[in-house]
Motif scaffolding. Sequence first.
Motif, PDB file in Angstrom:
ATOM      1  N   GLY A   1       0.853  -1.182   0.000  1.00 38.67           N
ATOM      2  CA  GLY A   1       0.000   0.000   0.000  1.00 38.67           C
ATOM      3  C   GLY A   1       0.890   1.234   0.000  1.00 38.67           C
ATOM      4  O   GLY A   1       2.023   1.191  -0.491  1.00 38.67           O
ATOM      5  N   ARG A   2       0.419   2.304   0.614  1.00 38.43           N
ATOM      6  CA  ARG A   2       1.187   3.558   0.549  1.00 38.43           C
ATOM      7  C   ARG A   2       2.517   3.464   1.267  1.00 38.43           C
ATOM      8  O   ARG A   2       3.553   3.855   0.727  1.00 38.43           O
ATOM      9  N   VAL A   3       2.501   2.958   2.496  1.00 40.02           N
ATOM     10  CA  VAL A   3       3.755   2.883   3.265  1.00 40.02           C
ATOM     11  C   VAL A   3       4.704   1.871   2.620  1.00 40.02           C
ATOM     12  O   VAL A   3       5.895   2.133   2.445  1.00 40.02           O
TER      13      VAL A   3
ATOM     14  N   ASP B   1       1.831  -8.571  -1.375  1.00 42.88           N
ATOM     15  CA  ASP B   1       0.530  -8.061  -0.933  1.00 42.88           C
ATOM     16  C   ASP B   1      -0.515  -9.104  -1.321  1.00 42.88           C
ATOM     17  O   ASP B   1      -0.271  -9.953  -2.178  1.00 42.88           O
TER      18      ASP B   1
ATOM     19  N   ILE C   1      -3.463  -8.289  -2.562  1.00 44.24           N
ATOM     20  CA  ILE C   1      -4.239  -7.808  -3.716  1.00 44.24           C
ATOM     21  C   ILE C   1      -3.539  -8.230  -5.011  1.00 44.24           C
ATOM     22  O   ILE C   1      -2.373  -7.883  -5.237  1.00 44.24           O
TER      23      ILE C   1
ATOM     24  N   TYR D   1       4.016 -15.606  -0.421  1.00 50.89           N
ATOM     25  CA  TYR D   1       5.045 -15.321   0.593  1.00 50.89           C
ATOM     26  C   TYR D   1       6.356 -16.037   0.324  1.00 50.89           C
ATOM     27  O   TYR D   1       7.371 -15.716   0.930  1.00 50.89           O
TER      28      TYR D   1
ATOM     29  N   THR E   1       4.198  -3.836   6.631  1.00 48.72           N
ATOM     30  CA  THR E   1       3.334  -2.647   6.564  1.00 48.72           C
ATOM     31  C   THR E   1       1.897  -3.069   6.265  1.00 48.72           C
ATOM     32  O   THR E   1       1.060  -2.234   5.962  1.00 48.72           O
TER      33      THR E   1
ATOM     34  N   THR F   1       5.141  -1.705  11.034  1.00 44.95           N
ATOM     35  CA  THR F   1       4.541  -0.359  11.139  1.00 44.95           C
ATOM     36  C   THR F   1       3.042  -0.428  11.408  1.00 44.95           C
ATOM     37  O   THR F   1       2.414   0.599  11.646  1.00 44.95           O
TER      38      THR F   1
ATOM     39  N   ASN G   1      -0.576  -0.382  12.621  1.00 42.76           N
ATOM     40  CA  ASN G   1      -1.165   0.246  13.809  1.00 42.76           C
ATOM     41  C   ASN G   1      -2.376  -0.538  14.321  1.00 42.76           C
ATOM     42  O   ASN G   1      -3.004  -1.255  13.553  1.00 42.76           O
TER      43      ASN G   1
HETATM   44  N1  APR Z   1      -0.570  -9.788   3.577  1.00 47.08           N
HETATM   45  C1  APR Z   1      -0.037  -8.836   2.785  1.00 47.08           C
HETATM   46  N2  APR Z   1      -0.586  -7.620   2.614  1.00 47.08           N
HETATM   47  C2  APR Z   1      -1.736  -7.362   3.235  1.00 47.08           C
HETATM   48  C3  APR Z   1      -2.355  -8.295   4.109  1.00 47.08           C
HETATM   49  C4  APR Z   1      -1.727  -9.568   4.260  1.00 47.08           C
HETATM   50  N3  APR Z   1      -2.235 -10.515   5.046  1.00 47.08           N
HETATM   51  N4  APR Z   1      -3.472  -7.716   4.597  1.00 47.08           N
HETATM   52  C5  APR Z   1      -3.548  -6.461   4.089  1.00 47.08           C
HETATM   53  N5  APR Z   1      -2.498  -6.240   3.258  1.00 47.08           N
HETATM   54  C6  APR Z   1      -2.168  -5.053   2.463  1.00 47.08           C
HETATM   55  C7  APR Z   1      -3.375  -4.381   1.821  1.00 47.08           C
HETATM   56  O1  APR Z   1      -3.808  -5.100   0.692  1.00 47.08           O
HETATM   57  C8  APR Z   1      -2.796  -3.011   1.467  1.00 47.08           C
HETATM   58  O2  APR Z   1      -2.293  -2.968   0.144  1.00 47.08           O
HETATM   59  O3  APR Z   1      -1.612  -4.017   3.270  1.00 47.08           O
HETATM   60  C9  APR Z   1      -1.669  -2.823   2.484  1.00 47.08           C
HETATM   61  C10 APR Z   1      -1.862  -1.626   3.401  1.00 47.08           C
HETATM   62  O4  APR Z   1      -1.750  -0.493   2.632  1.00 47.08           O
HETATM   63  P1  APR Z   1      -2.577   0.862   2.867  1.00 47.08           P
HETATM   64  O5  APR Z   1      -4.029   0.515   3.079  1.00 47.08           O
HETATM   65  O6  APR Z   1      -2.211   1.815   1.778  1.00 47.08           O
HETATM   66  O7  APR Z   1      -2.065   1.392   4.275  1.00 47.08           O
HETATM   67  P2  APR Z   1      -0.711   2.212   4.562  1.00 47.08           P
HETATM   68  O8  APR Z   1      -1.018   3.655   4.529  1.00 47.08           O
HETATM   69  O9  APR Z   1       0.372   1.672   3.719  1.00 47.08           O
HETATM   70  O10 APR Z   1      -0.456   1.817   6.095  1.00 47.08           O
HETATM   71  C11 APR Z   1      -0.075   0.496   6.454  1.00 47.08           C
HETATM   72  O11 APR Z   1       1.116   1.126   8.435  1.00 47.08           O
HETATM   73  O12 APR Z   1       1.445   3.210   9.358  1.00 47.08           O
HETATM   74  C12 APR Z   1       0.689   2.044   9.406  1.00 47.08           C
HETATM   75  O13 APR Z   1      -1.478   2.745  10.249  1.00 47.08           O
HETATM   76  C13 APR Z   1      -0.788   2.277   9.126  1.00 47.08           C
HETATM   77  O14 APR Z   1      -1.496   0.082   9.818  1.00 47.08           O
HETATM   78  C14 APR Z   1      -1.227   0.905   8.696  1.00 47.08           C
HETATM   79  C15 APR Z   1       0.011   0.378   7.963  1.00 47.08           C
END
Ligand code: APR
Length: 309
Positions: free
Chosen positions: A8-10, A31, A33, A63, A75, A116, A118
């Motif tokens: 995702g973003r992070v 990821d 998705i 994985y 993340t 990271t 939360n």
């Molecule tokens: N395995 C892999 N990826 C996953 C899984 C999993 N089991 N579950 C969710 N994801 C992926 C989602 O598909 C998504 O692409 O994690 C990604 C999270 O990305 P964002 O929604 O963009 O969130 P982001 O802003 O990157 O933050 C991630 O870090 O700082 C913290 O609070 C924030 O908990 C959040 C995390």
Amino acid sequence: MISVIGSGRVGATTAAFLMMNEVDNNIAIVDIIEGLPQGEALDLNHAAAIMGKDVKVAGSNSYEAIKGSDIVIITAGLARKPGMTREELAAKNAQIVFDVADKVKQYAPNSIVIITTNPLDVMVAVLYKRLGFPRNRVIGFSGVLDSRRMAYYASQYLNISPSAITPLVLGQHGENMYPVPELSFVYGKSLKSFLTDEQYNKVVKDTINAGADITNLRKFSSNWGPGAGLTVMAEAIKRDRKIALEASVLLDGEYGIKGYFAEVPIIIGKNGVEKIIEVDLSSEQKEKLMKSIDAIKNNLKQVPEEYIR
Ligand code: APR
């Protein structure tokens, strides 16, 4: 190899910074998705080709892609949706961290893991329990972010570089964190002595609210700061830099705290947490830290017992 779980973003920002800094020649991003990590990887490989970076980025939904990683950065997680309680979010993310931990154990059993997701204080505890790795190899992100944000805010009043400041923020990552400008320094001089009372209060407030301020302004949470902090940490491990920064680590008596992850200064190198720096605190400062630790204890109640005990 460095792996980033969650693109995702992070996750994507972190992978980009890792590539730009050539922290490792191989970066894997995973990821759930379909197409997302593959697409990010392709775009990042193009960016590397343009910038002349000798880095290969591989994106996958499996994985297995993280096999043999020295460093794994987690993340993955969900963001809070309207109407969702903090407890519901924590339980959902705890399940994700649980599942990811199993995969890390299977494919990268010798890695150093940074998370990271939360609520950070809860998720790093869930991760630690499930991984069963020694405490030097399980690190909660955010200390470097909170403390450097404080250095940034203070530097604006001092008209100096944020890097001239050694900033101290202790305890929880969240609204109960404990920023300590009086124990932050420009060489031997306390940051507090440079600031008026009003500036001091503003620096503390801005540091605590930094994440929320970004989210309120642009309607999605921070990614550049986390990506930068994670890259600095990964680089310190990879190159065994043994630099000082802050992170959420499991305390075993340090600061009078046992069995809880909290933000403290550490030395970070090839073994992950090389040392925990125990700063001398006055009794009033200790009391404030303990209040922050109480908030961590309360947060831990957000997830069912089996995740953390
Ligand atoms: N395995 C892999 N990826 C996953 C899984 C999993 N089991 N579950 C969710 N994801 C992926 C989602 O598909 C998504 O692409 O994690 C990604 C999270 O990305 P964002 O929604 O963009 O969130 P982001 O802003 O990157 O933050 C991630 O870090 O700082 C913290 O609070 C924030 O908990 C959040 C995390």
